[in-house]
Design a protein around this motif. Structure first.
Motif, PDB file in Angstrom:
ATOM      1  N   UNK A 117      27.323  41.662   6.414  1.00 39.70           N
ATOM      2  CA  UNK A 117      28.138  42.873   6.511  1.00 39.70           C
ATOM      3  C   UNK A 117      27.451  44.027   5.787  1.00 39.70           C
ATOM      4  N   UNK A 118      26.870  43.744   4.634  1.00 43.24           N
ATOM      5  CA  UNK A 118      26.148  44.789   3.901  1.00 43.24           C
ATOM      6  C   UNK A 118      24.940  45.255   4.711  1.00 43.24           C
ATOM      7  N   UNK A 119      24.253  44.319   5.342  1.00 40.87           N
ATOM      8  CA  UNK A 119      23.093  44.682   6.163  1.00 40.87           C
ATOM      9  C   UNK A 119      23.486  45.645   7.272  1.00 40.87           C
ATOM     10  N   UNK A 120      24.595  45.357   7.937  1.00 38.92           N
ATOM     11  CA  UNK A 120      25.050  46.226   9.028  1.00 38.92           C
ATOM     12  C   UNK A 120      25.509  47.574   8.504  1.00 38.92           C
ATOM     13  N   UNK A 121      26.216  47.587   7.372  1.00 41.08           N
ATOM     14  CA  UNK A 121      26.778  48.823   6.835  1.00 41.08           C
ATOM     15  C   UNK A 121      25.713  49.772   6.308  1.00 41.08           C
ATOM     16  N   UNK A 122      24.575  49.242   5.892  1.00 42.86           N
ATOM     17  CA  UNK A 122      23.535  50.088   5.306  1.00 42.86           C
ATOM     18  C   UNK A 122      22.355  50.320   6.242  1.00 42.86           C
ATOM     19  N   UNK A 123      22.489  49.894   7.506  1.00 40.58           N
ATOM     20  CA  UNK A 123      21.489  50.243   8.500  1.00 40.58           C
ATOM     21  C   UNK A 123      20.315  49.293   8.614  1.00 40.58           C
ATOM     22  N   UNK A 124      20.402  48.108   7.985  1.00 41.10           N
ATOM     23  CA  UNK A 124      19.308  47.148   8.072  1.00 41.10           C
ATOM     24  C   UNK A 124      19.436  46.230   9.283  1.00 41.10           C
ATOM     25  N   UNK A 125      20.569  46.305   9.952  1.00 39.53           N
ATOM     26  CA  UNK A 125      20.750  45.488  11.146  1.00 39.53           C
ATOM     27  C   UNK A 125      21.101  44.061  10.816  1.00 39.53           C
ATOM     28  N   UNK A 126      20.154  43.165  10.913  1.00 46.08           N
ATOM     29  CA  UNK A 126      20.415  41.747  10.696  1.00 46.08           C
ATOM     30  C   UNK A 126      20.270  41.366   9.234  1.00 46.08           C
ATOM     31  N   UNK A 127      20.897  40.253   8.876  1.00 44.14           N
ATOM     32  CA  UNK A 127      20.789  39.758   7.523  1.00 44.14           C
ATOM     33  C   UNK A 127      19.371  39.375   7.154  1.00 44.14           C
ATOM     34  N   UNK A 128      18.631  38.806   8.098  1.00 38.69           N
ATOM     35  CA  UNK A 128      17.257  38.390   7.797  1.00 38.69           C
ATOM     36  C   UNK A 128      16.360  39.595   7.542  1.00 38.69           C
ATOM     37  N   UNK A 129      16.537  40.662   8.327  1.00 35.97           N
ATOM     38  CA  UNK A 129      15.761  41.880   8.107  1.00 35.97           C
ATOM     39  C   UNK A 129      16.105  42.496   6.754  1.00 35.97           C
ATOM     40  N   UNK A 130      17.390  42.506   6.427  1.00 39.14           N
ATOM     41  CA  UNK A 130      17.842  43.035   5.145  1.00 39.14           C
ATOM     42  C   UNK A 130      17.239  42.242   3.987  1.00 39.14           C
TER      43      UNK A 130
END
Length: 265
Positions: free
Chosen positions: A223-236
């Motif tokens: 959810x944090x990844x999506x909210x901050x523009x990183x997209x996926x959790x793995x990318x974040x």
């Protein structure tokens, strides 16, 4: 600024702050230089404000290391201490346990940087509010701009827009279009104003927002990844580890707090 006559307090300090002084080319008393060396030897962090960098150099702590000071004193610092790698036009420079900074305002940035590292984004923002300063300026930002930019190159509005839309896809062309500048012209002015390329700056803001959410919310990583523009959790996770040096989970564990529903800003 009045300084204590005896440097005995340095024996217990975890962080030592060396203020600027009027005649930096005058060597400080041996007792102070010895106290700085002892503090460095036992692992204390030492932050030098403005001409305080000269004291660290006089104590031979900066030999072979990166450092900066106020732009007026860069050449005197090089002349007096040629073994120091003096970096120009930086707000502050961190090399190991030593932190050197430019003028008084940059000293605030350096101290907020220490708070950010030890206590997290939320604490740095609160401290920044107390001194009416931004806690997100990086050390690589310039002390000054060599070339005067035209009025329309004030990009504060587009930066504010980007901060409000971090969770969305953001491109350089999109940012340039919002301020009616061509891509190359926009990049040039943006780097002059911030010291960073546009997308590097966006990434830094996303990481800061993610850190704040990890500190103050119980949101899952995806959810944090999506909210901050990183997209996926793995990318974040990959970018967060690269920028912060640890995983999101480990960072959250080291900054425990009462979870709150904190919006991204």
């Amino acid at each position: 600024m009045r300084v204590c006559e005896e440097p005995s307090g340095l024996k217990r300090a975890d962080i030592v702050v060396v203020p600027g002084y009027a005649n930096p080319e005058t060597k400080p008393a041996d007792a102070y230089l010895d106290a700085l060396r002892d503090a460095a030897d036992r692992g204390a962090r030492i932050a030098a404000i403005c001409t305080g960098t000269f004291a660290l150099a006089a104590a031979d702590l900066l030999d072979g290391r990166d450092a900066t000071t106020h732009w007026r004193y860069l050449e005197p610092l090089r002349a007096l201490h040629p073994r120091v790698n003096v970096l120009e036009n930086r707000l502050f420079v961190e090399d190991g346990n030593l932190l050197t900074s430019a003028g008084g305002g940059a000293g605030i940035d350096a101290c907020l940087h220490l708070i950010l590292g030890d206590f997290g984004v939320a604490a740095a923002h609160e401290a920044g509010k107390e001194v009416v300063a931004s806690p997100v300026r990086g050390g690589a930002e310039p002390q000054y701009v060599d070339v005067l930019s035209p009025v329309r190159a004030d990009l504060s509005e587009v930066r504010s827009w980007a901060m409000a839309h971090l969770g969305e896809a953001i491109t350089v062309d999109q940012l340039a279009g919002r301020c009616n500048l061509g891509r190359r012209t926009f990049i040039r002015h943006f780097e002059r104003e911030t010291g960073y390329s546009p997308m590097r700056w966006v990434t830094m803001q996303r990481v800061l927002s993610a850190r704040r959410l990890l500190e103050t919310s119980d949101w899952p990583v995806d959810r944090i990844a999506a909210a901050t523009g990183f997209g996926t959790g793995s990318n974040f996770r990959a970018i967060f580890r690269r920028e912060v040096g640890t995983t999101p989970t480990a960072y959250r564990r080291s900054h425990p707090s009462t979870p709150n529903e904190v919006p991204v800003r």
